[in-house]
Design a protein around this motif. Structure first.
Motif, PDB file in Angstrom:
ATOM      1  N   GLN A   1       1.322  -0.926   0.278  1.00  0.00           N
ATOM      2  CA  GLN A   1      -0.306  -0.034  -0.538  1.00  0.00           C
ATOM      3  C   GLN A   1       0.563   1.048  -0.522  1.00  0.00           C
ATOM      4  O   GLN A   1       1.451   1.708   0.638  1.00  0.00           O
ATOM      5  CB  GLN A   1      -1.365  -0.047   1.332  1.00  0.00           C
ATOM      6  N   LEU A   2       0.584   1.565  -1.417  1.00  0.00           N
ATOM      7  CA  LEU A   2       1.428   2.627  -1.366  1.00  0.00           C
ATOM      8  C   LEU A   2       0.620   4.613  -0.217  1.00  0.00           C
ATOM      9  O   LEU A   2       0.182   4.549  -1.316  1.00  0.00           O
ATOM     10  CB  LEU A   2       1.847   3.766  -2.536  1.00  0.00           C
ATOM     11  N   THR A   3       1.598   5.216  -0.186  1.00  0.00           N
ATOM     12  CA  THR A   3       1.303   6.402   0.917  1.00  0.00           C
ATOM     13  C   THR A   3       1.910   7.578   0.510  1.00  0.00           C
ATOM     14  O   THR A   3       3.154   7.586   0.316  1.00  0.00           O
ATOM     15  CB  THR A   3       0.513   6.150   1.749  1.00  0.00           C
ATOM     16  N   LEU A   4       0.576   9.319   0.016  1.00  0.00           N
ATOM     17  CA  LEU A   4       1.898   9.922   0.017  1.00  0.00           C
ATOM     18  C   LEU A   4       2.904  10.240   1.602  1.00  0.00           C
ATOM     19  O   LEU A   4       2.303  10.114   2.380  1.00  0.00           O
ATOM     20  CB  LEU A   4       1.180  11.164   0.431  1.00  0.00           C
ATOM     21  N   THR A   5       3.973  10.620   1.046  1.00  0.00           N
ATOM     22  CA  THR A   5       4.725  10.876   1.911  1.00  0.00           C
ATOM     23  C   THR A   5       4.519  12.194   2.510  1.00  0.00           C
ATOM     24  O   THR A   5       5.057  12.732   3.901  1.00  0.00           O
ATOM     25  CB  THR A   5       6.523  10.507   1.628  1.00  0.00           C
ATOM     26  N   ALA A   6       4.483  13.008   1.697  1.00  0.00           N
ATOM     27  CA  ALA A   6       3.902  14.593   2.032  1.00  0.00           C
ATOM     28  C   ALA A   6       3.554  15.241   1.383  1.00  0.00           C
ATOM     29  O   ALA A   6       3.632  15.069   0.241  1.00  0.00           O
ATOM     30  CB  ALA A   6       5.794  15.127   2.409  1.00  0.00           C
ATOM     31  N   ASP A   7       2.114  16.771   1.675  1.00  0.00           N
ATOM     32  CA  ASP A   7       1.369  17.491   0.126  1.00  0.00           C
ATOM     33  C   ASP A   7       1.937  17.822  -0.709  1.00  0.00           C
ATOM     34  O   ASP A   7       3.964  18.758  -0.133  1.00  0.00           O
ATOM     35  CB  ASP A   7       1.126  18.234   1.397  1.00  0.00           C
ATOM     36  N   ALA A   8       2.168  17.457  -1.674  1.00  0.00           N
ATOM     37  CA  ALA A   8       2.461  18.695  -2.639  1.00  0.00           C
ATOM     38  C   ALA A   8       1.849  19.120  -3.688  1.00  0.00           C
ATOM     39  O   ALA A   8       0.548  18.616  -4.214  1.00  0.00           O
ATOM     40  CB  ALA A   8       3.118  17.291  -3.955  1.00  0.00           C
ATOM     41  N   VAL A   9       2.589  20.340  -4.005  1.00  0.00           N
ATOM     42  CA  VAL A   9       1.163  21.350  -4.757  1.00  0.00           C
ATOM     43  C   VAL A   9       1.957  20.908  -5.784  1.00  0.00           C
ATOM     44  O   VAL A   9       3.192  21.138  -6.643  1.00  0.00           O
ATOM     45  CB  VAL A   9       2.194  22.854  -4.850  1.00  0.00           C
ATOM     46  N   ILE A  10       1.162  20.581  -6.972  1.00  0.00           N
ATOM     47  CA  ILE A  10       1.092  20.911  -8.365  1.00  0.00           C
ATOM     48  C   ILE A  10       0.573  21.296  -9.309  1.00  0.00           C
ATOM     49  O   ILE A  10      -0.498  22.179  -8.886  1.00  0.00           O
ATOM     50  CB  ILE A  10       0.041  19.665  -9.307  1.00  0.00           C
ATOM     51  N   PRO A  11       1.719  22.331  -9.907  1.00  0.00           N
ATOM     52  CA  PRO A  11       1.049  23.138 -10.583  1.00  0.00           C
ATOM     53  C   PRO A  11      -0.064  23.250 -11.911  1.00  0.00           C
ATOM     54  O   PRO A  11      -0.118  22.495 -12.549  1.00  0.00           O
ATOM     55  CB  PRO A  11       2.695  24.200 -11.319  1.00  0.00           C
ATOM     56  N   ALA A  12      -1.076  24.540 -12.516  1.00  0.00           N
ATOM     57  CA  ALA A  12      -1.713  24.711 -12.570  1.00  0.00           C
ATOM     58  C   ALA A  12      -1.208  24.014 -14.207  1.00  0.00           C
ATOM     59  O   ALA A  12      -0.471  24.472 -14.423  1.00  0.00           O
ATOM     60  CB  ALA A  12      -2.238  26.123 -13.405  1.00  0.00           C
ATOM     61  N   SER A  13      -1.799  23.136 -15.018  1.00  0.00           N
ATOM     62  CA  SER A  13      -2.402  22.772 -15.491  1.00  0.00           C
ATOM     63  C   SER A  13      -0.405  21.765 -16.289  1.00  0.00           C
ATOM     64  O   SER A  13       0.311  21.318 -17.302  1.00  0.00           O
ATOM     65  CB  SER A  13      -2.216  23.115 -17.214  1.00  0.00           C
ATOM     66  N   GLY A  14       0.276  21.830 -15.245  1.00  0.00           N
ATOM     67  CA  GLY A  14       1.666  20.925 -14.895  1.00  0.00           C
ATOM     68  C   GLY A  14       1.877  19.375 -14.152  1.00  0.00           C
ATOM     69  O   GLY A  14       0.699  19.086 -14.464  1.00  0.00           O
ATOM     70  N   THR A  15       3.278  19.593 -13.817  1.00  0.00           N
ATOM     71  CA  THR A  15       3.891  18.433 -13.195  1.00  0.00           C
ATOM     72  C   THR A  15       4.418  19.323 -11.968  1.00  0.00           C
ATOM     73  O   THR A  15       4.915  19.781 -11.730  1.00  0.00           O
ATOM     74  CB  THR A  15       3.792  17.302 -14.623  1.00  0.00           C
ATOM     75  N   GLY A  16       3.843  17.962 -11.313  1.00  0.00           N
ATOM     76  CA  GLY A  16       4.763  17.759  -9.587  1.00  0.00           C
ATOM     77  C   GLY A  16       5.207  16.454  -9.470  1.00  0.00           C
ATOM     78  O   GLY A  16       5.222  15.357  -9.465  1.00  0.00           O
TER      79      GLY A  16
END
Lengths: 169, 203
Positions: free
Chosen positions: A106-121
């Protein structure tokens, strides 16, 4: 009342009930068809539904690299997340159930991430793994493919159940 | 025939019947009527699940539940329509029972026939429309998956399929499960009983 009138009344009754059933929710929502169909906050429902629906395809998360934690008990998976929206989103909850060496992880997120509009992160997921799973990961050809170490490892997302607590910033 | 049973406009007879006094309860109609009253409260007829609760749909003509990742999506309009179908089914179930009982009263034979004709096909109609709706929904979902490059046979009415897609070097598998509830069999029985009551009344 004669036979003909009674037949007309009985035939019209279901139609009248259906019409009333359509009118009542429209009236109570101020003749807003969207609200009547989706509930009191249609935008939130549609936004939430679409986002989760898109995440279901898996195409918005691309695994890039993986590493084993220093203590050897966790898999750290780095991936690229695509933001299909025209606003920045903050990913607060994300998860995949994957199969490694025949066992689920079970993979879970390690930290919050901000993904820019129409972009990638970049997002980093982690999952506790067993020795057998580590062995499978380290077994060679299946996990090496060009520059994408995980690309040949089948990510069986049959356990998809989380994904998204994404919030529009 | 009494005076009050003559239509003053057309001169046609009213609700009383003449001639044959042989009568009897329309038993299939009584059974069908009772089953129609019960039918809306028997639960969901069809379920569709994507993944492990990614999207869950449970439907019958009388209620619809949609859960996306554990959150329920409630539509006031659909809720209102399903309640309307519940009222219609119960109401015409009662009408069918009344008509079936009137079949035993020679002076109410015409009224009985109208009530039975009116109530006997409602369950059939609901079952047929439900099948068409489910089939249509299944075809739409199937087309949706094809559009996004998923392979696999979408289980329209009942079954399991792992819809698979290869993208960017890794595979995505979304299990789709659809299931017809045994309640649907009960609904079909109600519809058949309705049909039987219609022809039973004409014998």
């Amino acid at each position: 009342m004669n036979e003909k009138n009674l037949k007309i009344i009985l035939a019209a009754l279901p139609v009248v009930i259906i019409i009333v059933a359509v009118i009542i929710p429209l009236y109570t929502t101020g003749w807003d068809a969207g609200k009547a169909l989706y509930g009191t906050d249609p935008d939130a429902v549609i936004e939430s539904f679409e986002m989760k629906g898109q995440d279901m395809s898996g195409g918005y998360f691309t695994p890039q690299d993986y590493d084993i934690s220093d203590d050897g008990g966790s898999l750290l998976l780095t991936g690229i997340m695509k933001n299909p929206y025209s606003e920045d989103i903050k990913i607060t909850k994300l998860g995949y159930s994957i199969i490694i060496g025949g066992e689920p992880a079970q993979l879970t997120l390690t930290a919050d991430a901000v993904i820019p509009a129409s972009g990638t992160g970049e997002v980093v997921l982690s999952a506790p793994v067993s020795d057998k799973q580590i062995g499978a990961l380290a077994s060679g050809e299946k996990v090496t493919y060009g520059d994408s170490p995980l690309s040949e490892m089948a990510l069986d997302m049959s356990g998809i159940k989380v994904v998204s607590g994404g919030q529009i910033k | 025939m009494t005076e009050e049973n003559i239509n003053p406009v057309s001169g046609e007879t009213g609700f009383s019947d003449e001639g044959d006094n042989t009568s009897g309860f329309n038993y299939p109609g009584i059974v069908a009527g009772v089953l129609m009253i019960i039918l809306p409260f028997t639960g969901k007829w069809w379920q569709l699940t994507f993944g492990e609760g990614a999207l869950y749909i449970a439907a019958s003509p009388f209620s619809l539940s949609v859960f996306s990742f554990g959150e329920e999506i409630v539509s006031p309009l659909i809720t209102s329509l399903t309640m309307a179908l519940t009222v219609i089914t119960v109401l015409f179930g009662i009408i069918l029972i009344v008509g079936s009982v009137f079949a035993n009263m020679p002076d109410k034979r015409v009224l009985s026939r109208i009530f039975i004709n009116s109530g006997s096909l409602k369950a059939v109609f609901i079952v047929v429309v439900f099948f068409i709706a489910v089939f249509t929904a299944g075809v739409i979902f199937s087309q949706y998956f094809s559009l996004y490059g998923f392979s696999g046979s979408f289980p329209i009415l009942s079954g399991y399929s792992a819809m698979a897609m290869n993208s960017g070097g890794f595979s995505v598998i979304i299990p789709v499960t659809s299931e017809l509830s045994p309640v649907l069999l009960f609904a079909v029985i109600v519809a058949v009983m309705g049909l039987v009551s219609r022809f039973y009344g004409r014998r």
